[in-house]
Design a protein around this motif. Structure first.
Motif, mmCIF file in Angstrom:
data_model
loop_
_atom_site.group_PDB
_atom_site.id
_atom_site.type_symbol
_atom_site.label_atom_id
_atom_site.label_comp_id
_atom_site.label_asym_id
_atom_site.label_seq_id
_atom_site.Cartn_x
_atom_site.Cartn_y
_atom_site.Cartn_z
ATOM 1 N N ASP A 170 38.569 54.555 46.598
ATOM 2 C CA ASP A 170 37.612 53.463 46.826
ATOM 3 C C ASP A 170 37.210 52.757 45.534
ATOM 4 O O ASP A 170 37.123 51.529 45.486
ATOM 5 C CB ASP A 170 36.354 54.010 47.521
ATOM 6 N N GLU A 171 36.960 53.521 44.483
ATOM 7 C CA GLU A 171 36.528 52.923 43.222
ATOM 8 C C GLU A 171 37.609 52.010 42.650
ATOM 9 O O GLU A 171 37.329 50.896 42.187
ATOM 10 C CB GLU A 171 36.176 54.019 42.216
ATOM 11 N N ALA A 172 38.842 52.465 42.680
ATOM 12 C CA ALA A 172 39.947 51.663 42.163
ATOM 13 C C ALA A 172 40.183 50.433 43.035
ATOM 14 O O ALA A 172 40.438 49.335 42.527
ATOM 15 C CB ALA A 172 41.222 52.501 42.087
ATOM 16 N N PHE A 173 40.078 50.606 44.356
ATOM 17 C CA PHE A 173 40.292 49.484 45.269
ATOM 18 C C PHE A 173 39.249 48.392 45.047
ATOM 19 O O PHE A 173 39.575 47.193 44.989
ATOM 20 C CB PHE A 173 40.239 49.971 46.718
ATOM 21 N N LEU A 174 37.979 48.774 44.898
ATOM 22 C CA LEU A 174 36.911 47.787 44.743
ATOM 23 C C LEU A 174 36.898 47.162 43.356
ATOM 24 O O LEU A 174 36.413 46.037 43.190
ATOM 25 C CB LEU A 174 35.560 48.447 45.026
ATOM 26 N N SER A 175 37.422 47.842 42.350
ATOM 27 C CA SER A 175 37.385 47.284 40.999
ATOM 28 C C SER A 175 38.580 46.389 40.704
ATOM 29 O O SER A 175 38.419 45.310 40.122
ATOM 30 C CB SER A 175 37.307 48.420 39.964
ATOM 31 N N TRP A 176 39.775 46.819 41.085
ATOM 32 C CA TRP A 176 40.959 46.002 40.766
ATOM 33 C C TRP A 176 42.024 45.982 41.872
ATOM 34 O O TRP A 176 42.823 45.045 41.940
ATOM 35 C CB TRP A 176 41.610 46.494 39.472
ATOM 36 N N GLY A 177 42.015 46.964 42.751
ATOM 37 C CA GLY A 177 43.067 47.040 43.764
ATOM 38 C C GLY A 177 43.101 45.857 44.706
ATOM 39 O O GLY A 177 44.184 45.374 45.087
#
Length: 439
Positions: free
Chosen positions: A178-185
């Motif tokens: 989730d963190e990666a998706f919301l930041s750059w994914g």
């Protein structure tokens, strides 16, 4: 003018289909992101449902800009040709989609984030507003008489492929933490939009101008203001086009976009819904060509009306099937609603709409009816559906809304006369109020 050779029309169909798929990838990508992530990143202070509502508001902005794009590109499409407009719209769409992928979020620049998002969405809307009419005419005006429904339906397959690709890419990046998706994914699908735009540009530069536009150029029949000519000669046909468009366009964005937000509400996973949508679009890619071919045999009106009637019948069962959360039933909901009901309408639409208008102002007329209807149908339907869900917590008001759209389309097509026997090459620009629907 001699008909286009079979190998030539196949080349045009493939080129137009590919270019359309690449452009609609960009446009549909925004809809998927609106349902799943943009509300959180650009409207963080709202509740989850209110944030989705605000996100769908920016989604609707793109549709509000589509008539402007239709007027601009329709005018120059009738004056300068179909091909250059298709090249320009693809360049604009690819550039704006890439920039959306680079946008700072609300947490980074505050209120400027949603403002810039809306401005880029406006440019997307202008581009796609000029895209559909040109891509449809590129195939339809090349197609031989008697096969116009079949060949022109291939232009719509590009729309399906665009959605399938955008949904598949977004489903892939959602597998990130989730963190990666919301930041750059979430940015990756938008940034990747620049690649297909360049490929589509090369493809469209190789397409020849349509025989009908070349005929208009040769005879010196070009109108100084095509949009005014269309309004003067075909007002009733433009209204019929708008009415016929409502159920097709309004239902599609409820099935393709709002259903993802509805899934959050009822606790059905996005993965299941996206998979169902992708499968349904694959089915529709085949069914709409079949419906287009069927319209060559039995007429445009009966096929189109059957699609609208199917939508009305499925309006309530569609949500009942989603509520079960059972994969097979969820897939059945999407396949029947999209693959059959929607497919019958959109597969018949290119040939039907083209045959309603004379060739000297056809791009403007089609764009006007098609894009103005999209504002009230596709642009507002996810917003209306989300508002109804927020107000009632139930799906039945949304089903009633679908029935309403279906009834308008049924009545509109009923009052149109059959166009299948009209040769699009020789369709005149008669200066009569009802000329657009005469046989």
């Amino acid at each position: 003018m001699s008909p286009t050779a079979p190998q030539s029309i196949r080349k045009v169909a493939i080129a137009s289909l590919t270019g359309t798929a690449l452009e609609w990838y960009d446009f549909f990508l925004y809809g998927t992101a609106s349902a799943l992530v943009l509300g959180t990143l650009f409207f963080p202070h709202a509740s989850p449902l209110a944030g989705t509502l605000a996100s769908f508001g920016t989604f609707a902005v793109g549709f509000a800009a589509r008539p402007l794009g239709g007027i601009i590109f329709g005018h120059f499409g009738d004056r300068l040709g179909r091909k250059p407009m298709l090249v320009i719209t693809l360049m604009v769409m690819g550039f704006t989609t890439f920039l959306i992928g680079l946008l700072p979020t609300y947490a980074q620049i505050g209120a400027w984030a949603p403002i810039l998002l809306i401005l880029l969405r406006l440019l997307q809307g202008i581009a796609v507003g000029g895209e559909w009419g040109g891509s449809v005419l590129m195939i339809t005006e090349h197609a031989p008489a008697g096969r116009r429904g079949f060949y022109s339906a291939w232009s719509q397959v590009g729309i399906n492929l665009g959605f399938i690709t955008s949904a598949a890419v977004f489903a892939a990046v959602q597998t990130l933490p989730d963190e990666a998706f919301l930041s750059w994914g979430w940015r990756l699908p938008f940034l990747l939009g620049a690649v297909p735009a360049l490929v589509g540009l090369v493809i469209r530069l190789k397409i020849e101008e349509t025989p009908e536009f070349r005929s208009v150029q040769h005879k010196g029949d070009k109108q100084r203001l095509p949009i005014l000519h269309a309004l003067r000669t075909h007002p009733r046909a433009i209204l019929i086009t708008m009415g016929a468009r409502l159920a097709e366009n309004g239902s599609s964005y409820i099935f393709l976009v709002f259903s993802l937000a509805y899934g959050k509400h009822i606790g059905v996973g996005n993965g299941l819904l996206l998979t169902g949508i992708i499968v349904a679009n694959i089915v529709e890619a085949a069914s709409m060509v079949g419906f287009g071919a069927l319209s060559d045999r039995i007429g445009r009106r009966p096929v189109y009306m059957a699609g609208a009637a199917t939508l009305i019948v499925l309006a309530f069962p569609f949500f009942w099937l989603l509520d079960t959360g059972t994969p097979a039933l969820v897939w059945l909901a999407f396949i029947t609603a999209i693959g059959i009901g929607h497919g019958a309408m959109i597969g018949t639409q290119p040939s039907f709409f083209t045959e309603l208008f004379g060739k000297t102002s056809r791009y403007s007329a089609i764009a006007l009816g098609h894009e103005f209807a999209s504002v009230f149908a596709g642009g507002l339907s996810p917003l209306i559906a989300t508002a109804l869900l927020a107000a009632t917590g139930a799906s039945w008001p949304i089903s009633l809304y679908l029935v309403f759209l279906g009834c308008i389309t049924l009545v509109s097509v009923y009052f149109a006369r059959e166009t299948v026997r009209r040769d699009a090459v020789s369709t005149p620009d008669l200066k009569l109020p009802s000329a657009g629907v005469r046989e």
